[in-house]
Design a protein around this motif. Structure first.
Motif, PDB file in Angstrom:
ATOM      1  N   VAL A 191     -38.959 -48.948 -67.245  1.00 58.06           N
ATOM      2  CA  VAL A 191     -39.272 -47.700 -66.531  1.00 58.06           C
ATOM      3  C   VAL A 191     -40.485 -47.025 -67.166  1.00 58.06           C
ATOM      4  O   VAL A 191     -41.389 -46.531 -66.477  1.00 58.06           O
ATOM      5  N   TRP A 192     -40.513 -47.022 -68.495  1.00 53.62           N
ATOM      6  CA  TRP A 192     -41.647 -46.394 -69.201  1.00 53.62           C
ATOM      7  C   TRP A 192     -42.954 -47.123 -68.890  1.00 53.62           C
ATOM      8  O   TRP A 192     -43.992 -46.487 -68.663  1.00 53.62           O
ATOM      9  N   ILE A 193     -42.916 -48.471 -68.901  1.00 54.95           N
ATOM     10  CA  ILE A 193     -44.140 -49.244 -68.628  1.00 54.95           C
ATOM     11  C   ILE A 193     -44.673 -48.936 -67.237  1.00 54.95           C
ATOM     12  O   ILE A 193     -45.882 -48.714 -67.049  1.00 54.95           O
ATOM     13  N   VAL A 194     -43.803 -48.887 -66.244  1.00 53.34           N
ATOM     14  CA  VAL A 194     -44.223 -48.587 -64.869  1.00 53.34           C
ATOM     15  C   VAL A 194     -44.838 -47.194 -64.792  1.00 53.34           C
ATOM     16  O   VAL A 194     -45.916 -46.990 -64.205  1.00 53.34           O
ATOM     17  N   ALA A 195     -44.139 -46.204 -65.406  1.00 53.12           N
ATOM     18  CA  ALA A 195     -44.654 -44.831 -65.371  1.00 53.12           C
ATOM     19  C   ALA A 195     -45.965 -44.712 -66.144  1.00 53.12           C
ATOM     20  O   ALA A 195     -46.894 -43.996 -65.730  1.00 53.12           O
ATOM     21  N   TYR A 196     -46.058 -45.419 -67.281  1.00 51.72           N
ATOM     22  CA  TYR A 196     -47.275 -45.382 -68.110  1.00 51.72           C
ATOM     23  C   TYR A 196     -48.469 -45.952 -67.340  1.00 51.72           C
ATOM     24  O   TYR A 196     -49.572 -45.376 -67.358  1.00 51.72           O
ATOM     25  N   MET A 197     -48.269 -47.079 -66.645  1.00 46.02           N
ATOM     26  CA  MET A 197     -49.351 -47.673 -65.855  1.00 46.02           C
ATOM     27  C   MET A 197     -49.759 -46.749 -64.724  1.00 46.02           C
ATOM     28  O   MET A 197     -50.948 -46.648 -64.393  1.00 46.02           O
ATOM     29  N   PHE A 198     -48.789 -46.062 -64.126  1.00 39.04           N
ATOM     30  CA  PHE A 198     -49.104 -45.116 -63.057  1.00 39.04           C
ATOM     31  C   PHE A 198     -49.982 -43.980 -63.586  1.00 39.04           C
ATOM     32  O   PHE A 198     -50.969 -43.588 -62.942  1.00 39.04           O
ATOM     33  N   LEU A 199     -49.631 -43.463 -64.759  1.00 39.40           N
ATOM     34  CA  LEU A 199     -50.423 -42.368 -65.346  1.00 39.40           C
ATOM     35  C   LEU A 199     -51.849 -42.834 -65.659  1.00 39.40           C
ATOM     36  O   LEU A 199     -52.826 -42.122 -65.392  1.00 39.40           O
ATOM     37  N   LEU A 200     -51.967 -44.031 -66.236  1.00 44.66           N
ATOM     38  CA  LEU A 200     -53.298 -44.551 -66.542  1.00 44.66           C
ATOM     39  C   LEU A 200     -54.107 -44.763 -65.260  1.00 44.66           C
ATOM     40  O   LEU A 200     -55.302 -44.452 -65.209  1.00 44.66           O
ATOM     41  N   ARG A 201     -53.434 -45.286 -64.227  1.00 46.81           N
ATOM     42  CA  ARG A 201     -54.130 -45.518 -62.960  1.00 46.81           C
ATOM     43  C   ARG A 201     -54.614 -44.210 -62.359  1.00 46.81           C
ATOM     44  O   ARG A 201     -55.679 -44.162 -61.730  1.00 46.81           O
ATOM     45  N   TYR A 202     -53.865 -43.150 -62.564  1.00 43.59           N
ATOM     46  CA  TYR A 202     -54.268 -41.850 -62.017  1.00 43.59           C
ATOM     47  C   TYR A 202     -55.396 -41.222 -62.846  1.00 43.59           C
ATOM     48  O   TYR A 202     -56.390 -40.737 -62.297  1.00 43.59           O
ATOM     49  N   PHE A 203     -55.240 -41.238 -64.171  1.00 37.23           N
ATOM     50  CA  PHE A 203     -56.164 -40.485 -65.015  1.00 37.23           C
ATOM     51  C   PHE A 203     -57.461 -41.221 -65.341  1.00 37.23           C
ATOM     52  O   PHE A 203     -58.523 -40.598 -65.429  1.00 37.23           O
ATOM     53  N   VAL A 204     -57.393 -42.541 -65.542  1.00 33.28           N
ATOM     54  CA  VAL A 204     -58.559 -43.275 -66.032  1.00 33.28           C
ATOM     55  C   VAL A 204     -59.785 -43.135 -65.119  1.00 33.28           C
ATOM     56  O   VAL A 204     -60.886 -42.839 -65.604  1.00 33.28           O
ATOM     57  N   PRO A 205     -59.687 -43.330 -63.786  1.00 28.88           N
ATOM     58  CA  PRO A 205     -60.886 -43.163 -62.958  1.00 28.88           C
ATOM     59  C   PRO A 205     -61.471 -41.752 -63.050  1.00 28.88           C
ATOM     60  O   PRO A 205     -62.692 -41.579 -63.002  1.00 28.88           O
ATOM     61  N   ARG A 206     -60.614 -40.765 -63.165  1.00 28.46           N
ATOM     62  CA  ARG A 206     -61.085 -39.379 -63.259  1.00 28.46           C
ATOM     63  C   ARG A 206     -61.775 -39.114 -64.596  1.00 28.46           C
ATOM     64  O   ARG A 206     -62.797 -38.431 -64.651  1.00 28.46           O
ATOM     65  N   THR A 263     -62.720 -32.948 -70.926  1.00 28.88           N
ATOM     66  CA  THR A 263     -61.639 -32.689 -71.883  1.00 28.88           C
ATOM     67  C   THR A 263     -60.399 -32.099 -71.216  1.00 28.88           C
ATOM     68  O   THR A 263     -59.284 -32.310 -71.697  1.00 28.88           O
ATOM     69  N   ARG A 264     -60.560 -31.367 -70.125  1.00 28.43           N
ATOM     70  CA  ARG A 264     -59.384 -30.884 -69.382  1.00 28.43           C
ATOM     71  C   ARG A 264     -58.555 -32.063 -68.894  1.00 28.43           C
ATOM     72  O   ARG A 264     -57.319 -32.061 -68.973  1.00 28.43           O
ATOM     73  N   MET A 265     -59.249 -33.072 -68.368  1.00 29.86           N
ATOM     74  CA  MET A 265     -58.542 -34.233 -67.854  1.00 29.86           C
ATOM     75  C   MET A 265     -57.859 -35.018 -68.974  1.00 29.86           C
ATOM     76  O   MET A 265     -56.728 -35.482 -68.820  1.00 29.86           O
ATOM     77  N   THR A 266     -58.529 -35.129 -70.128  1.00 28.17           N
ATOM     78  CA  THR A 266     -57.905 -35.850 -71.234  1.00 28.17           C
ATOM     79  C   THR A 266     -56.701 -35.076 -71.790  1.00 28.17           C
ATOM     80  O   THR A 266     -55.717 -35.690 -72.219  1.00 28.17           O
ATOM     81  N   THR A 267     -56.767 -33.752 -71.770  1.00 25.22           N
ATOM     82  CA  THR A 267     -55.618 -32.959 -72.221  1.00 25.22           C
ATOM     83  C   THR A 267     -54.418 -33.156 -71.297  1.00 25.22           C
ATOM     84  O   THR A 267     -53.284 -33.340 -71.750  1.00 25.22           O
ATOM     85  N   LEU A 268     -54.673 -33.125 -69.988  1.00 25.23           N
ATOM     86  CA  LEU A 268     -53.584 -33.365 -69.033  1.00 25.23           C
ATOM     87  C   LEU A 268     -52.986 -34.751 -69.221  1.00 25.23           C
ATOM     88  O   LEU A 268     -51.767 -34.929 -69.168  1.00 25.23           O
TER      89      LEU A 268
END
Length: 612
Positions: free
Chosen positions: A192-207, A264-269
């Protein structure tokens, strides 16, 4: 030290650069440089895999040690499990240091300095081949900043990406395997953590990537404005516009600050989100492990393994978060560099271009058209022949096209029509280096390199002897001041540094050094573009004999607004609005009573203005 030197020699930062323009795509740009050292990156990737494996094995051993202590009498522990414990110790004392040491040697000795400077060296060499207009359309500081930043950013993002990928893959796969061995239910929180972690990276990394690129672009813009001000500090002082300059830089700094805040706002989030997710992983896994132990499904060692490993994953995920952030910040910097570096060359040698051979020094302009890429204007349908050894003077009001004519003869720009030939050889078909090596130039805006007097003089002919250099200096009457020069660090005479663009010398001194440099070059074709403009009348008279010596036996094209300096030329060519309107000797043009005669009357009558 021999080990260090061997690893440091694996990548040659000065290896010959590929001739083509670096690709404009990010992936292509990275591969353009990485492929030149791909075996090193393959080895680094393999070593990184084993480093990650060893790190995971440590936690497996921790769980086994706890179980051995719980299930074996103290008096029999070393008798029963001595070999196993010895193997564990060898892994920790030998395998782990060897893997980590090899990884650090490859990273710090092989990749870190050499790969960085390989990128810098090759991009710098490519920049030197860019046309004059390329540098006229950008800040020198911004170009230099992008060259300096692109190398370390490309290296850092590449090496960190390899490490991060292996740690994620190895830790996740190994943790799932080890958890499943203890009890399959322990795998659930981790999956569950791996799936959620990949989702967060997919959301934040392009931004993060987009905002990093914008921040890097703003940083380069700020650097360009600051360096521009420092380079032109004399102008800032003379016009007393410190406040205006502050506002000019502040405008770029406000933009850079805002771009950085957006990033930096995005990295903090992203950091807060992953911290919450990691907390859920630790609580979920530890709670589940305790419940399974309570039911008798797993051992105490499995609890130690599970809690230790998820805490390590927690720490690793934070490291990966900052690593990913750093990777995409570096990718943004590389993207910013691509905007400057990956631009096509506008003035290039043709395939099979041959060196220019000058036997007589004849120069022909045949039906020449040039207007800096505009639809029309400047030079159009111009024909001019300069015979071998002839000395002509170009005359005309400002903007007539005189200096432009010299720029296209030097092939600083390519023609838009017609041809220029030297001894019958089209200059578009010879190498640029050979063309410019056969033409000596003294310009009105003499710019010296921030190096010693000696280095500046030897730019004319690097292989010249001291005697030849001193003779050129004497002929240019520069021997009067060079021995007296002292720079800020106590260097004197020919070893004294002249400052950026030669600012430590007066205008007349810079001009004399420039004339000495061209005397030393001794090229068969000579261009004098306001060569004595920075000299007073006494100084000009003092070196007139040297100029006569310099021009002897050469084809000379001289430009001067001070008509008295070129009145004795073999022939005068009068230009206006990019066209030749008069030609002849001084006496012939005076008798014709045209534009030249009017300009002459203005100057001899005490006026310096010219007709519009």
């Amino acid at each position: 030290m021999m080990i260090f030197r061997w690893f440091e020699s694996l990548i040659d930062p000065f290896r010959p650069a590929p001739a083509q323009m670096p690709p404009r795509s990010v992936a292509g740009f990275y591969w353009h440089f990485i492929r030149q050292a791909w075996p090193i990156f393959v080895i680094l990737t393999v070593v990184g895999f084993f480093v990650a494996i060893v790190e995971v094995v440590m936690f497996d051993y921790l769980g086994k040690v706890v179980d051995l202590v719980n299930t074996t009498p103290a008096t029999e522990l070393f008798v029963r499990h001595g070999d196993e414990l010895l193997w564990m110790a060898l892994v920790m004392l030998v395998a782990r240091p060897v893997c980590l040491g090899l990884h650090d040697l490859l990273l710090n000795q092989t990749v870190h300095p050499s790969m960085t400077n390989l990128v810098r060296w090759q991009t710098h060499r490519y920049m030197l081949r860019q046309s004059l207009s390329f540098f006229q359309n950008d800040f020198a500081g911004r170009v230099a900043n992008r060259i300096m930043q692109t190398g370390p950013s490309l290296r850092e993002s590449t090496t960190q990406a390899f490490d991060a990928i292996w740690y994620v893959v190895v830790y996740s796969a190994s943790a799932i395997y080890l958890f499943a061995q203890a009890d399959v239910w322990l795998v659930v929180p981790l999956v569950v953590w791996i799936v959620a972690y990949m989702f967060l990276l997919r959301y934040f990394v392009p931004r993060v990537k987009l905002r990093s690129w914008r921040a890097s672009d703003a940083r380069s813009k700020l650097m360009g404005r600051i360096v521009d001000g420092y380079t032109n500090i004399a102008t800032l002082k003379l016009f007393a516009h410190s406040r205006r300059e502050e506002e000019y830089v502040a405008e770029a700094m406000v933009e850079q600050t805002q771009r950085s805040r957006d990033m930096t706002r995005m990295t903090t989030l992203m950091g807060v989100s992953i911290t919450i997710l990691n907390g859920l992983l630790i609580v979920g896994t530890t709670g589940l492990a305790l419940w399974l132990w309570h039911k008798g499904s797993i051992t105490v060692g499995a609890i130690a393994l599970a809690t230790g490993l998820v805490i390590r994953i927690h720490n690793m995920s934070g490291w990966i978060m900052w690593t990913v952030n750093g990777i995409f910040e570096d990718i943004g910097t590389v993207q910013d560099g691509i905007e400057t570096i990956s631009k096509p060359l506008t003035v290039v040698d043709r395939d099979g271009a041959q060196p220019l051979q000058v036997t007589q020094g004849e120069v022909r302009f045949e039906n020449v058209h040039f207007h800096y890429g505009k639809d029309a204007g400047l030079i159009a349908d111009l024909d001019l022949q300069v015979k071998p050894g002839e000395k002509i003077g170009l005359v005309g009001p400002s903007g007539a096209g005189k200096s432009t004519l010299m720029n296209i003869l030097l092939r600083l720009y390519d023609l838009e029509g017609g041809r220029i030939a030297v001894d019958g050889q089209d200059i578009a078909g010879v190498t640029q280096e050979s063309l410019r090596s056969q033409i000596g130039v003294v310009t009105q805006d003499t710019s010296l390199l921030h190096r010693s007097i000696r280095d500046n003089l030897l730019y004319g002919r690097p292989g010249a002897s001291d005697e030849e250099m001193l003779e050129a200096v004497r002929k240019a009457r520069a021997d009067e001041f060079i021995p007296e020069l002292v720079d800020g660090e106590g260097r004197v005479g020919y070893e004294a540094l002249v400052g950026e663009r030669g600012v430590k010398l007066s205008g007349g001194q810079r001009q004399r050094v420039a004339i000495a440099r061209v005397l030393l070059k001794n090229a068969p074709i000579l261009i004098l573009d306001e060569a004595t403009s920075a000299l007073d009348s006494e100084a000009e008279a003092a070196i007139q004999e040297s100029l006569e010596t310099l021009m002897a036996g050469k084809t000379v094209i001289a430009i001067a607004h001070r008509l008295s300096t070129i009145a004795r030329m073999d022939r005068l060519v009068v230009m206006d609005k990019g066209r030749i309107i008069e030609t002849g000797t001084h006496e012939q043009l005076i008798a014709r009573d045209g534009l030249y005669a009017r300009l002459w009357k203005r100057q001899t009558g005490g006026f310096v203005g010219v007709e519009a």
